[in-house]
Design a protein around this motif. Sequence first.
Motif, PDB file in Angstrom:
ATOM      1  N   GLY A   1       0.834  -1.196   0.000  1.00  0.00           N
ATOM      2  CA  GLY A   1       0.000   0.000   0.000  1.00  0.00           C
ATOM      3  C   GLY A   1       0.861   1.235   0.000  1.00  0.00           C
ATOM      4  N   VAL A   2       0.408   2.239   0.734  1.00  0.00           N
ATOM      5  CA  VAL A   2       1.159   3.479   0.733  1.00  0.00           C
ATOM      6  C   VAL A   2       2.219   3.499   1.825  1.00  0.00           C
ATOM      7  CG1 VAL A   2      -0.719   4.800  -0.275  1.00  0.00           C
ATOM      8  CG2 VAL A   2      -0.541   4.651   2.189  1.00  0.00           C
ATOM      9  N   GLU A   3       2.184   2.546   2.743  1.00  0.00           N
ATOM     10  CA  GLU A   3       3.184   2.531   3.802  1.00  0.00           C
ATOM     11  C   GLU A   3       4.379   1.684   3.368  1.00  0.00           C
ATOM     12  OE1 GLU A   3       2.905   4.556   6.311  1.00  0.00           O
ATOM     13  OE2 GLU A   3       1.046   5.168   5.334  1.00  0.00           O
ATOM     14  N   SER A   4       5.533   2.170   3.673  1.00  0.00           N
ATOM     15  CA  SER A   4       6.745   1.507   3.226  1.00  0.00           C
ATOM     16  C   SER A   4       7.076   0.301   4.091  1.00  0.00           C
ATOM     17  CB  SER A   4       7.908   2.479   3.299  1.00  0.00           C
ATOM     18  OG  SER A   4       9.090   1.848   2.887  1.00  0.00           O
ATOM     19  N   ARG A   5       7.567  -0.752   3.426  1.00  0.00           N
ATOM     20  CA  ARG A   5       8.047  -1.890   4.195  1.00  0.00           C
ATOM     21  C   ARG A   5       9.560  -2.044   4.055  1.00  0.00           C
ATOM     22  NH1 ARG A   5       4.339  -6.746   2.265  1.00  0.00           N
ATOM     23  NH2 ARG A   5       5.194  -5.996   0.303  1.00  0.00           N
ATOM     24  N   HIS A   6      10.193  -1.082   3.410  1.00  0.00           N
ATOM     25  CA  HIS A   6      11.638  -1.117   3.276  1.00  0.00           C
ATOM     26  C   HIS A   6      12.237   0.023   4.081  1.00  0.00           C
ATOM     27  CE1 HIS A   6      10.078  -3.094  -0.371  1.00  0.00           C
ATOM     28  NE2 HIS A   6      11.098  -3.900  -0.210  1.00  0.00           N
ATOM     29  N   THR A   7      13.472  -0.141   4.516  1.00  0.00           N
ATOM     30  CA  THR A   7      14.112   0.933   5.261  1.00  0.00           C
ATOM     31  C   THR A   7      14.770   1.902   4.283  1.00  0.00           C
ATOM     32  OG1 THR A   7      16.200  -0.249   5.412  1.00  0.00           O
ATOM     33  CG2 THR A   7      14.577  -0.639   7.161  1.00  0.00           C
ATOM     34  N   PRO A   8      14.893   3.155   4.708  1.00  0.00           N
ATOM     35  CA  PRO A   8      15.579   4.134   3.857  1.00  0.00           C
ATOM     36  C   PRO A   8      17.004   3.711   3.527  1.00  0.00           C
ATOM     37  CG  PRO A   8      14.377   5.237   5.615  1.00  0.00           C
ATOM     38  CD  PRO A   8      14.305   3.781   5.905  1.00  0.00           C
ATOM     39  N   GLU A   9      17.689   3.122   4.503  1.00  0.00           N
ATOM     40  CA  GLU A   9      19.071   2.709   4.274  1.00  0.00           C
ATOM     41  C   GLU A   9      19.147   1.739   3.102  1.00  0.00           C
ATOM     42  OE1 GLU A   9      17.524   2.579   7.125  1.00  0.00           O
ATOM     43  OE2 GLU A   9      18.587   3.928   8.482  1.00  0.00           O
ATOM     44  N   ALA A  10      18.206   0.779   3.082  1.00  0.00           N
ATOM     45  CA  ALA A  10      18.225  -0.241   2.035  1.00  0.00           C
ATOM     46  C   ALA A  10      17.959   0.366   0.668  1.00  0.00           C
ATOM     47  CB  ALA A  10      17.175  -1.322   2.350  1.00  0.00           C
ATOM     48  N   ALA A  11      17.236   1.477   0.633  1.00  0.00           N
ATOM     49  CA  ALA A  11      16.880   2.093  -0.642  1.00  0.00           C
ATOM     50  C   ALA A  11      17.909   3.120  -1.089  1.00  0.00           C
ATOM     51  CB  ALA A  11      15.503   2.747  -0.522  1.00  0.00           C
ATOM     52  N   LEU A  12      18.928   3.359  -0.275  1.00  0.00           N
ATOM     53  CA  LEU A  12      19.820   4.479  -0.579  1.00  0.00           C
ATOM     54  C   LEU A  12      20.597   4.289  -1.873  1.00  0.00           C
ATOM     55  CD1 LEU A  12      20.928   7.202   0.197  1.00  0.00           C
ATOM     56  CD2 LEU A  12      22.592   6.078   1.692  1.00  0.00           C
ATOM     57  N   SER A  13      21.045   3.062  -2.131  1.00  0.00           N
ATOM     58  CA  SER A  13      21.814   2.909  -3.374  1.00  0.00           C
ATOM     59  C   SER A  13      20.893   3.053  -4.581  1.00  0.00           C
ATOM     60  CB  SER A  13      22.576   1.575  -3.395  1.00  0.00           C
ATOM     61  OG  SER A  13      21.687   0.508  -3.610  1.00  0.00           O
ATOM     62  N   ALA A  14      19.662   2.581  -4.462  1.00  0.00           N
ATOM     63  CA  ALA A  14      18.692   2.817  -5.532  1.00  0.00           C
ATOM     64  C   ALA A  14      18.444   4.310  -5.713  1.00  0.00           C
ATOM     65  CB  ALA A  14      17.375   2.097  -5.230  1.00  0.00           C
ATOM     66  N   ALA A  15      18.366   5.027  -4.594  1.00  0.00           N
ATOM     67  CA  ALA A  15      18.119   6.466  -4.652  1.00  0.00           C
ATOM     68  C   ALA A  15      19.266   7.188  -5.366  1.00  0.00           C
ATOM     69  CB  ALA A  15      17.938   7.019  -3.238  1.00  0.00           C
ATOM     70  N   ARG A  16      20.501   6.797  -5.059  1.00  0.00           N
ATOM     71  CA  ARG A  16      21.649   7.429  -5.727  1.00  0.00           C
ATOM     72  C   ARG A  16      21.604   7.165  -7.218  1.00  0.00           C
ATOM     73  NH1 ARG A  16      26.735   7.660  -1.690  1.00  0.00           N
ATOM     74  NH2 ARG A  16      27.579   8.718  -3.516  1.00  0.00           N
TER      75      ARG A  16
END
Lengths: 277, 277, 277
Positions: A152-167
């Motif tokens: 849904g709209v709530e995240s189940r991943h941590t920001p840290e885990a998404a950081l390389s994707a974000a970069r």
Amino acid sequence: MSAPSSTSRSSTFTISPADVGSALADLRERAPLVQCITNIVVAQWTANLLLAAGANPAMVDNAHEAGPFAAVADGLLVNLGTPYDDTATAMQRAVDSATGAGTPWVLDPVAVGPLEWRTRIALDLLTGSAPAIIRGNASEILALVGGSGGKGVESRHTPEAALSAARSLARTHSTVVAISGVVDHLTDGERVVRVHNGEVLLTKVTGVGCALGALMAGFCGVLDDPLLAAVAATGTLTVAAEAAAVVAHGPGSFAVALLDELAALTPEDLADRVRLS
Amino acid sequence: MSAPSSTSRSSTFTISPADVGSALADLRERAPLVQCITNIVVAQWTANLLLAAGANPAMVDNAHEAGPFAAVADGLLVNLGTPYDDTATAMQRAVDSATGAGTPWVLDPVAVGPLEWRTRIALDLLTGSAPAIIRGNASEILALVGGSGGKGVESRHTPEAALSAARSLARTHSTVVAISGVVDHLTDGERVVRVHNGEVLLTKVTGVGCALGALMAGFCGVLDDPLLAAVAATGTLTVAAEAAAVVAHGPGSFAVALLDELAALTPEDLADRVRLS
Amino acid sequence: MSAPSSTSRSSTFTISPADVGSALADLRERAPLVQCITNIVVAQWTANLLLAAGANPAMVDNAHEAGPFAAVADGLLVNLGTPYDDTATAMQRAVDSATGAGTPWVLDPVAVGPLEWRTRIALDLLTGSAPAIIRGNASEILALVGGSGGKGVESRHTPEAALSAARSLARTHSTVVAISGVVDHLTDGERVVRVHNGEVLLTKVTGVGCALGALMAGFCGVLDDPLLAAVAATGTLTVAAEAAAVVAHGPGSFAVALLDELAALTPEDLADRVRLS
């Protein structure tokens, strides 16, 4: 009005608490006109939060007017919370117009990934125009780079885990990516800034993230560096949230106090309290 | 996810305050994902009330995504407050999808009766799919069984007067019917439960009934018995309202306090305070 | 239901604080049904403000039902905050129906002038039907008479500067024109009334003007003189705002207190506190 900056100056510039304080002073002085194409859930909350912080909201979201207005606004928010055919057309026209006019725009890709129609809208918007900032939770950011999103709209991943994707996403689209979480992670693909302020009650009020995206669009209207704009918006909101939590008795009074504290927050207090790394 | 139950066990099961308390504990533990196709007036309020109670709102209400999402949501609310062509299509697709997937759905037939278009929408939705719960005021329930409705959204009939219509409606559609009023009356066609909690300020805040429908959809997502779901939602909201009224100075502060009290309400306090007959 | 009055009696009638107090007593006693075709930002706020003041809101804004409903409502608000094709059709049908049935209607021409599509909607609505009241800020009123409007929804002109335009507009359309500002200026083309109450926090909460338009439609439903209706609504809201400011800590708590104070305001207190000239 400021276009997103990708100059070497800004990409090596280290963001300090004093910069964040100055950014709020700029926002207050210039009261940028922020066009919001957002959703039916958070439209009022977003407008009130922008007013409390010192910006000037304008919810121009129909297909006839969204394009022309984006050419004169200081910043534009495109939020995918409750898109319809009409407002999806408005989003595309506004982004095209903003791109032509140099108006910085912010994409908030609410719930992309599991919801296919809006995922295509988001990807279409990113084709041919670079937003100043993409703001979302970890699942949404992962979904934009092709990973699996949440249910849904709530995240189940941590920001840290998404950081390389974000970069990676930031580099591909020459944009800033801001990932909300207990610690907020923000990157322009080179620099990474973490904002350590926050408050658990923020997750119990709908639309805080959506309003944060609008506030980022406001800061983009008065600053050259979109990473600073994203950090300043995040710091402003989360520092005010910490103050609000002190007087709140639950999520209802917290939301009310958050508006009060945003309006009362001084640039000096913000610089003192924001915790960056 | 739980489908509406119409087994003989549940239809003879007497609902106690302890059951209501346990239901709230279940809601908190499982945080059901509640899809809301609702109206522009109450969307924010509904989302905030669901969050405060412990559920997870998702306002997916466009014609492209409402259907697929209803197959994965734990519960679905269809509220006729401000329907448009686009969202009316979304409602039908969501109900079809929910029916296929076994997702329980709640119908809130706001202002049916005097308003013909939405009355036809409501009747169309009831053709071929049984909602877990139909929630409305006395006029709306009477209108669904062919009686005369009210002039606007406020009821001019008492819940007691509508009870026999409600029992009939419940049997016809194999559903639970919940009638809001000073005393709430709820029935699955066999059992009748009255909830005696409440507070007059509830009538001075828009969308309390609408949010109650959403909360019923949330409880349906974690309980087998839709009558218990309807009673638990009604008890949770009205017990919190009684606590909110103690600290409120009027309808503005009451609405704020209601969210605070919902978040603070424990299953034990709920079981102690809810008054059923 | 009362049609706008343009009789010689009302056009020479001087409005006193006692008249304003009596008007609020009438509103409370008759609880007029106010149809609101308004925007996604302020719909909840408008409904809650009407309820707090003593009116009965009904947000019937789709193209199928808006027309028939306008024939039975006591007053109609048409607000151009976030128009879409669907709701623009609803507005025209509602105005046509209101005109035929004698239902007084109020036009709030949000952001007309710089935004061309809604400006044409507003001018089309004024062709063939006279609203009881046109309510806006100075820029919006100037735009309706062909002057230059503001950049966004906030006015950059003073009410005083727009007063002669307002008188002209009022005469041309046989209507009342209400200009919001630090001092509110209201005129039916002959009489001019100024309301000196108010509070700067009103500019920090979105949708106060929008809700004021709805409240005017409510007072039109119970009064013969639309200038008195406009003055009574303005006085009621601004006197309550002064009381709310005393207990508020910022814009969040001010909005909450405004609803509390509206509900608590007595006709006697209103007559004592409203300052007219």
